[in-house]
Design a protein around this motif. Structure first.
Motif, mmCIF file in Angstrom:
data_model
loop_
_atom_site.group_PDB
_atom_site.id
_atom_site.type_symbol
_atom_site.label_atom_id
_atom_site.label_comp_id
_atom_site.label_asym_id
_atom_site.label_seq_id
_atom_site.Cartn_x
_atom_site.Cartn_y
_atom_site.Cartn_z
ATOM 1 N N CYS A 99 2.297 -0.163 -4.860
ATOM 2 C CA CYS A 99 3.113 -0.780 -5.906
ATOM 3 C C CYS A 99 3.136 -2.288 -5.698
ATOM 4 C CB CYS A 99 4.532 -0.224 -5.878
ATOM 5 S SG CYS A 99 5.413 -0.631 -4.380
ATOM 6 N N LEU A 100 3.724 -2.974 -6.651
ATOM 7 C CA LEU A 100 3.830 -4.429 -6.548
ATOM 8 C C LEU A 100 5.143 -4.803 -5.879
ATOM 9 C CD1 LEU A 100 2.533 -5.422 -10.085
ATOM 10 C CD2 LEU A 100 1.426 -5.953 -7.915
ATOM 11 N N GLU A 101 5.057 -5.805 -5.031
ATOM 12 C CA GLU A 101 6.265 -6.300 -4.376
ATOM 13 C C GLU A 101 7.233 -6.774 -5.460
ATOM 14 O OE1 GLU A 101 6.480 -8.467 -0.091
ATOM 15 O OE2 GLU A 101 5.470 -9.523 -1.675
ATOM 16 N N GLY A 102 8.486 -6.449 -5.300
ATOM 17 C CA GLY A 102 9.466 -6.850 -6.313
ATOM 18 C C GLY A 102 9.524 -5.865 -7.467
ATOM 19 N N LYS A 103 8.611 -4.893 -7.480
ATOM 20 C CA LYS A 103 8.648 -3.858 -8.523
ATOM 21 C C LYS A 103 8.606 -2.491 -7.849
ATOM 22 C CE LYS A 103 7.086 -5.883 -12.653
ATOM 23 N NZ LYS A 103 6.801 -5.271 -13.922
ATOM 24 N N THR A 104 9.371 -2.368 -6.803
ATOM 25 C CA THR A 104 9.372 -1.121 -6.035
ATOM 26 C C THR A 104 10.239 -0.097 -6.767
ATOM 27 O OG1 THR A 104 11.182 -2.018 -4.746
ATOM 28 C CG2 THR A 104 8.998 -2.265 -3.814
ATOM 29 N N VAL A 105 9.634 1.041 -7.053
ATOM 30 C CA VAL A 105 10.330 2.040 -7.857
ATOM 31 C C VAL A 105 10.831 3.198 -6.982
ATOM 32 C CG1 VAL A 105 10.082 3.622 -9.812
ATOM 33 C CG2 VAL A 105 8.815 1.472 -9.789
ATOM 34 N N TYR A 106 9.986 3.622 -6.067
ATOM 35 C CA TYR A 106 10.314 4.837 -5.308
ATOM 36 C C TYR A 106 10.939 4.508 -3.954
ATOM 37 C CZ TYR A 106 7.150 6.631 -8.817
ATOM 38 O OH TYR A 106 6.558 6.917 -10.002
ATOM 39 N N SER A 107 11.813 5.403 -3.495
ATOM 40 C CA SER A 107 12.404 5.191 -2.167
ATOM 41 C C SER A 107 11.801 6.165 -1.156
ATOM 42 C CB SER A 107 13.919 5.366 -2.231
ATOM 43 O OG SER A 107 14.226 6.621 -2.783
ATOM 44 N N TYR A 108 11.215 7.270 -1.646
ATOM 45 C CA TYR A 108 10.632 8.255 -0.729
ATOM 46 C C TYR A 108 9.129 7.982 -0.644
ATOM 47 C CZ TYR A 108 10.034 12.710 1.637
ATOM 48 O OH TYR A 108 9.748 13.675 2.577
ATOM 49 N N ILE A 109 8.788 7.063 0.245
ATOM 50 C CA ILE A 109 7.379 6.653 0.357
ATOM 51 C C ILE A 109 6.956 6.645 1.814
ATOM 52 C CG2 ILE A 109 7.167 5.261 -1.755
ATOM 53 C CD1 ILE A 109 7.884 2.830 0.112
ATOM 54 N N HIS A 161 0.833 -1.205 0.000
ATOM 55 C CA HIS A 161 0.000 0.000 0.000
ATOM 56 C C HIS A 161 0.869 1.257 0.000
ATOM 57 C CE1 HIS A 161 -2.594 3.170 1.548
ATOM 58 N NE2 HIS A 161 -3.644 2.456 1.177
ATOM 59 N N CYS A 162 1.908 1.263 0.822
ATOM 60 C CA CYS A 162 2.902 2.344 0.913
ATOM 61 C C CYS A 162 2.394 3.623 1.563
ATOM 62 C CB CYS A 162 3.486 2.722 -0.457
ATOM 63 S SG CYS A 162 4.442 1.418 -1.216
#
Ligand SMILES: Nc1ncnc2c1ncn2[C@@H]1O[C@H](COP(=O)(O)OP(=O)(O)OP(=O)(O)O)[C@@H](O)[C@H]1O
Length: 518
Positions: A282-292, A253-254
């Motif tokens: 996002c989808l697990e294993g397809k995490t794009v952002y680090s500032y969440i 969910h983030c």
């Protein structure tokens, strides 16, 4: 400053006499001057005339005359023509001054919304008539609308007309569609229902079922004094139920926080909730952002820049559960440094060394001091090779002193906070004490620094705090076998080219049209 320019542009008056007609507004007519009713009330003034027209024999009062004002105007003046479309627009968006997108967007790329604007799905002709503002967030605006297809109120999220927001909103549509249709077709798992999505004036609009207050508003209504354990239990159970489904789908969910848990109307119980806002998911294993994640609910691994999984939602969930009980955020840090410092203090530990060794941001918060340091985590394990930096050390390193917020409750360990809440209380009934012991044990597994040891939603759902079973000692969850998230696989299958347009049922061409206009 609300849109005088806009009102001028589209802005015909409420009543519209034909050209050359000098029409006196009703208030003036019914007031002093030529239109004054005769003192006797027998009927020479305008009011008396209207009274007669309405078949009213006795002396009319102003309230009565305004009850059917349009009719009254039309009867008084044959040239008076009323049309709702000529009403001045009642703007809901701030600012409402046109700036982009042929004047329909403001300077923030938000669609300028006003009462009775119709958001139309051109494919199905389903119309959503805007009624009032529900909330404004990072991604756009959420408005209460009348759904002409179902004749019900719905909540429509109108996304900003910007490619990045657009793209993320497509992700929200895609993931929510998967969750609703595939994982929760019967609407049993406390996840908001998406009803429709459409493109309107280059804005992606997502229609959701209409829900009630969010849990932060509920806490505020309760003067931030927290909820009874029974309510914390009931809400936790439902949120966990949603989280089990999300994890099965491999969806992170983030942004779990009390603002994103809404009360849901239900016949069964007065305390039903649903999870909303998959706009950062996002989808697990397809995490794009680090500032969440919102800062107070941000997990240690995200703060430290370590690869993350659905376990970050369990951390946020732990923060929410504690907040529901004490009424205040558990880690209300004014900066990331402050949040981490509070975590260490309240939880009496720190992230494990292997996480600190591999995380990208460790040096922002910790100093490597060698393997023999018996620091803050020493009481519950072997020494650690890392010590958290002091404020002076951070200032020296970053040239700026980290911001520190106020402490709203005693600087105690979590168990003491819970056992002694509301902190001036000495006598608690035995049952209440037992409930709190249970709550502390529950929180222990959620607010675990090590994401690999943190309980999964399924494991947490077996805790006596949730099941209501007798508490016989610290809970040991059953170990879980590794699983392949279904949604993850589905998304890859449908759209190997990247993105989730096809999964969402939206064509890439449609995407391009939208992108090019913004
Ligand atoms: N289905 C709904 N029913 C009623 N109100 C809603 C609904 N969805 C959203 N809202 C209201 O709108 C607010 C913002 O919604 P949402 O969190 O989805 O938008 P956002 O732009 O992602 O916000 P944020 O920046 O806070 O994450 C919510 O806090 C809530 O008050």
């Amino acid at each position: 400053m609300e849109g005088s320019g806009r009102q001028g542009k589209g802005g015909a008056p409420t009543w519209a006499p034909s050209e050359g007609t000098v029409f006196r507004p009703f208030v003036a007519a019914a007031g002093a001057g030529a239109a004054e009713p005769s003192p006797s009330g027998s009927g020479s003034g305008v009011a008396a005339r209207i009274s007669k027209l309405h078949g009213v024999k006795r002396k009319p009062c102003v309230a009565r005359l305004t009850a059917d004002i349009i009719n009254t105007f039309e009867r008084c003046h044959p040239e008076f023509k009323y049309s709702e479309t000529l009403n001045p627009k009642r703007f809901l968006t701030h600012p409402s001054t046109p700036a982009h997108n042929d004047g329909v967007d403001n300077a923030n790329w938000d669609l300028i919304l006003y009462v009775n604007l119709e958001l139309v799905n051109k494919t199905s002709n389903r119309r959503f008539i805007v009624k009032e503002m529900l909330g404004q967030g990072t991604f756009g605006q959420v408005v209460k609308c009348w759904d002409t297809e179902t004749n019900k109120y719905v909540a429509v999220k109108v996304i900003k007309n910007q490619p990045a927001f657009y793209q993320q909103a497509i992700m929200e549509v895609s993931l929510l569609r998967t969750l609703n249709q595939k994982f929760d077709p019967d609407d049993k798992h406390n996840i908001v229902r998406m009803l429709d999505y459409l493109s309107f004036q280059n804005h992606l609009c997502i229609a959701f079922e209409m829900l009630g207050q969010n849990l932060y508003e509920l806490l505020k209504r309760n003067h931030l004094r927290g909820l009874k354990v029974q309510f914390v239990q009931a809400f936790s159970k439902q949120i966990l139920d949603a989280m089990i489904v999300m994890r099965d789908g491999g969806i992170i969910h983030c942004d779990l926080k009390p603002e994103n848990i809404l009360l849901a109307p239900t016949a069964k119980t007065a305390a039903a909730v649903k999870v909303i806002d998959f706009g950062s998911a996002c989808l697990e294993g397809k995490t794009v952002y680090s500032y969440i994640q919102s800062r107070y609910y941000r997990s240690p691994e995200v703060l430290l820049g370590y690869p993350y999984t659905t376990a970050i939602d369990m951390w946020s969930f732990g923060c929410i559960v504690a907040e529901l009980f004490i009424g205040l955020p558990l880690f209300p840090g004014a900066s990331e440094y402050d949040v981490l410092k509070r975590m260490l203090k309240i939880l009496g530990g720190q992230p494990p060394d292997d996480l600190l060794r591999e995380a990208k941001n460790t040096a922002k918060f910790f100093k490597h001091v060698g393997s023999s340091y018996l620091g803050i985590g020493a009481h519950d394990g072997p020494g650690t090779a890392y010590r958290m930096l002091s404020e002076d050390e951070v200032e020296g390193r970053e040239t700026k002193r980290p911001k520190l917020g106020k402490w709203y409750f005693p600087q105690q360990r979590l168990d003491q906070l819970i056992y002694t809440y509301p902190w001036d209380n000495t006598k608690l009934p035995e049952t209440e004490k037992a409930d709190r012991v249970l709550l502390v044990d529950f929180l222990r597994g959620l607010l675990e620094f090590d994401p690999n040891k943190r309980w999964s939603p399924f494991q947490a759902s077996g805790h006596p705090f949730i099941t209501g079973e007798p508490f016989t000692g610290p809970y040991e969850p059953v170990s879980e076998t590794p699983r392949i998230p279904v949604a993850h696989a589905a998304a890859v299958d449908h759209n190997p080219g990247g993105g989730h347009w096809l999964v969402a049922g939206l064509s890439p061409q449609w995407k391009c049209e939208q992108m090019s206009t913004s």
